[in-house]
Design a protein around this motif. Structure first.
Motif, short mmCIF file in Angstrom:
data_model
loop_
_atom_site.label_atom_id
_atom_site.label_comp_id
_atom_site.label_asym_id
_atom_site.label_seq_id
_atom_site.Cartn_x
_atom_site.Cartn_y
_atom_site.Cartn_z
N ASN A 156 0.65 -1.37 0.14
CA ASN A 156 0.08 -0.25 -0.33
C ASN A 156 0.81 1.14 0.03
N ALA A 157 2.47 1.53 -0.09
CA ALA A 157 2.90 2.08 -0.05
C ALA A 157 2.81 3.21 -1.13
N ALA A 158 3.05 4.39 -0.96
CA ALA A 158 3.13 5.86 -2.29
C ALA A 158 3.66 5.66 -3.25
N THR A 159 4.88 5.16 -2.73
CA THR A 159 5.99 5.49 -4.10
C THR A 159 7.52 4.32 -3.49
N PRO A 160 8.00 4.12 -4.35
CA PRO A 160 8.93 2.92 -4.41
C PRO A 160 9.80 2.97 -2.19
N GLU A 161 10.29 4.62 -2.49
CA GLU A 161 10.84 4.79 -1.40
C GLU A 161 10.57 4.36 -0.18
N GLN A 162 9.24 4.51 0.02
CA GLN A 162 8.35 4.04 0.89
C GLN A 162 7.99 2.28 1.27
N ALA A 163 7.85 1.96 0.22
CA ALA A 163 7.82 0.36 -0.01
C ALA A 163 9.49 -0.35 0.26
N ARG A 164 10.34 0.37 -0.01
CA ARG A 164 12.05 0.07 0.24
C ARG A 164 12.40 0.20 1.77
N ARG A 165 11.37 1.64 2.28
CA ARG A 165 11.88 1.27 3.82
C ARG A 165 10.52 -0.10 4.53
N SER A 166 9.71 0.02 4.25
CA SER A 166 8.81 -0.70 4.56
C SER A 166 9.24 -2.65 5.14
N LEU A 167 9.61 -2.63 3.67
CA LEU A 167 10.44 -3.98 3.17
C LEU A 167 11.41 -4.31 4.71
N SER A 168 12.31 -3.13 4.42
CA SER A 168 13.65 -3.35 5.05
C SER A 168 12.91 -3.08 6.79
N ALA A 169 11.84 -2.62 7.36
CA ALA A 169 12.20 -2.94 8.23
C ALA A 169 11.88 -4.62 9.29
N LEU A 170 11.53 -5.09 7.50
CA LEU A 170 11.58 -6.50 8.33
C LEU A 170 12.82 -7.26 8.64
N LEU A 171 13.83 -6.65 8.35
CA LEU A 171 14.96 -7.19 8.47
C LEU A 171 15.11 -6.97 9.79
N PRO A 172 16.03 -7.89 10.46
CA PRO A 172 16.70 -7.79 12.16
C PRO A 172 17.89 -7.11 11.72
N ALA A 173 18.87 -7.11 12.64
CA ALA A 173 20.09 -6.25 12.05
C ALA A 173 21.26 -8.00 11.76
N CYS A 174 21.64 -7.11 10.12
CA CYS A 174 22.18 -8.35 10.10
C CYS A 174 23.07 -7.29 8.62
N ASP A 175 23.95 -8.54 8.03
CA ASP A 175 24.95 -8.40 7.01
C ASP A 175 24.60 -7.67 5.78
N PRO A 176 24.27 -6.91 5.31
CA PRO A 176 23.49 -6.88 3.96
C PRO A 176 23.48 -7.49 2.97
N ASN A 177 25.68 -7.46 2.97
CA ASN A 177 26.39 -7.91 1.66
C ASN A 177 26.61 -9.69 1.70
N GLU A 178 25.30 -10.55 3.19
CA GLU A 178 25.29 -11.38 2.93
C GLU A 178 24.08 -12.45 2.53
N GLY A 179 22.85 -11.06 2.72
CA GLY A 179 21.69 -11.11 1.65
C GLY A 179 20.22 -12.01 3.58
N TRP A 180 19.61 -12.36 2.62
CA TRP A 180 18.23 -12.51 3.86
C TRP A 180 17.11 -13.30 3.87
N ILE A 181 16.87 -14.04 4.31
CA ILE A 181 15.72 -14.76 3.90
C ILE A 181 14.64 -14.20 4.68
N PHE A 182 13.70 -13.66 3.70
CA PHE A 182 11.87 -12.46 4.14
C PHE A 182 11.29 -13.99 4.23
N ASP A 183 11.13 -13.91 5.62
CA ASP A 183 10.00 -15.28 6.01
C ASP A 183 9.37 -14.47 7.52
N PRO A 184 8.67 -14.86 8.07
CA PRO A 184 8.06 -14.50 9.44
C PRO A 184 9.43 -15.13 10.65
N ALA A 185 9.26 -16.37 10.45
CA ALA A 185 10.69 -17.06 10.89
C ALA A 185 11.73 -16.53 11.69
#
Length: 292
Positions: free
Chosen positions: A254-283
């Protein structure tokens, strides 16, 4: 919002296609529109170029363990070390990884990323059985070249969002460790029964409890997933569930802009090394609303 789940392979062909599940997310309801087998790289790259907004989850390791990248004296940033890997022939890339593994002590020859450890997934250096190293070499450079927003590895201002999925995490919700795919004739019927159980789970209240979604799956798509002994079509569907969960749970749909969507999705990420990647799942999510 358009949702894609993609079961990846390092060598797409008519015998072993790369499978795309295409869906539409409306509120909390995901409708699977179709399941398509891609037999060549050009078709896959065409999907990556489709205009956004959309969110896709792909079943391949987006990155390598940071310790391996450092030992190879490659740049630490994802885009930079992926570019280095892309310039190598596959044989040379695999030889570098095998050389690294051969120098490690027993028990440490196939290191995993933090997300692999938490998801109980295999190492991206694995070359046998499940050729994850080949999948990374084929997939990551294509993701980088697409210009899409690759989270968390390579965020851009684009409205095409590509996330790493891992269908086994979805399957375990209903099957635990029971296998649901494979080619052994003596296990074929057991695997089919497991796929039937998993498909039933995806279309009942359990999906709402675990992923905050309801699912519509046409009879033809259900039949393909049930009868495909490789599990590739079902795995694409499971990746679509993970992509839809991320879209809805983060509010990105429901984000109005790609920037807002990116920030929203990034909020699901725990503290991690972004250069390794991360699996998106509620677990594995940071969001307090992400789990059960």
């Amino acid at each position: 919002m358009l949702i894609y789940g993609i079961d990846f392979t390092s060598a797409p062909s008519r015998r072993k296609p790369l499978v795309v599940a295409r869906g539409q997310l409306e509120g909390a309801h995901l409708t699977i529109l179709d399941l398509v087998g891609c037999h060549d790289w050009a078709t896959f790259e065409g999907y990556l170029r489709l205009p956004g907004p959309w969110i896709a989850a792909l079943d391949l390791p987006f990155g390598l363990p940071a310790a391996v990248v450092a030992a190879l004296a490659w740049p630490a940033t994802w885009a930079d070390y992926v570019a280095v890997a892309a310039r190598l022939e596959l044989s040379a890339f695999l030889a570098l990884l095998q050389g690294y593994s051969s120098r490690q002590p027993a028990g440490q020859k196939l290191p995993r990323r933090l997300t692999d450890v938490l998801a109980q997934a295999r190492s991206p250096l694995m070359c046998q059985r499940v050729p994850l190293a080949r999948m990374f070499w084929q997939g990551a450079p294509r993701l980088l070249a697409s210009g899409a927003c690759i989270l968390p590895c390579h965020p851009t201002e684009d409205g095409r969002f590509v996330l790493e999925g891992y269908p086994a995490l979805v399957a375990r919700c209903w099957l635990a460790r029971q296998p649901y795919k494979g080619s052994r004739p003596d296990q074929r019927e057991g695997h089919r029964l497991a796929r039937a159980r998993l498909l039933a789970g995806l279309t009942c209240a359990g999906l709402t409890r675990r992923y905050g979604l309801t699912l519509s799956l046409g009879e033809s798509s259900r039949t393909v997933c049930l009868n495909d002994s490789s599990g590739d079509y079902l795995d694409a569907l499971l990746c679509a569930v993970q992509a839809a969960w991320a879209a809805r749970m983060s509010g990105a749909a429901n984000a109005a802009t790609p920037e807002q969507a990116r920030r929203s999705l990034s909020a699901l990420l725990p503290a991690c090394d972004p250069n390794e990647g991360w699996i998106f799942d509620p677990a594995l999510a940071a969001s307090p609303g992400g789990g059960e």
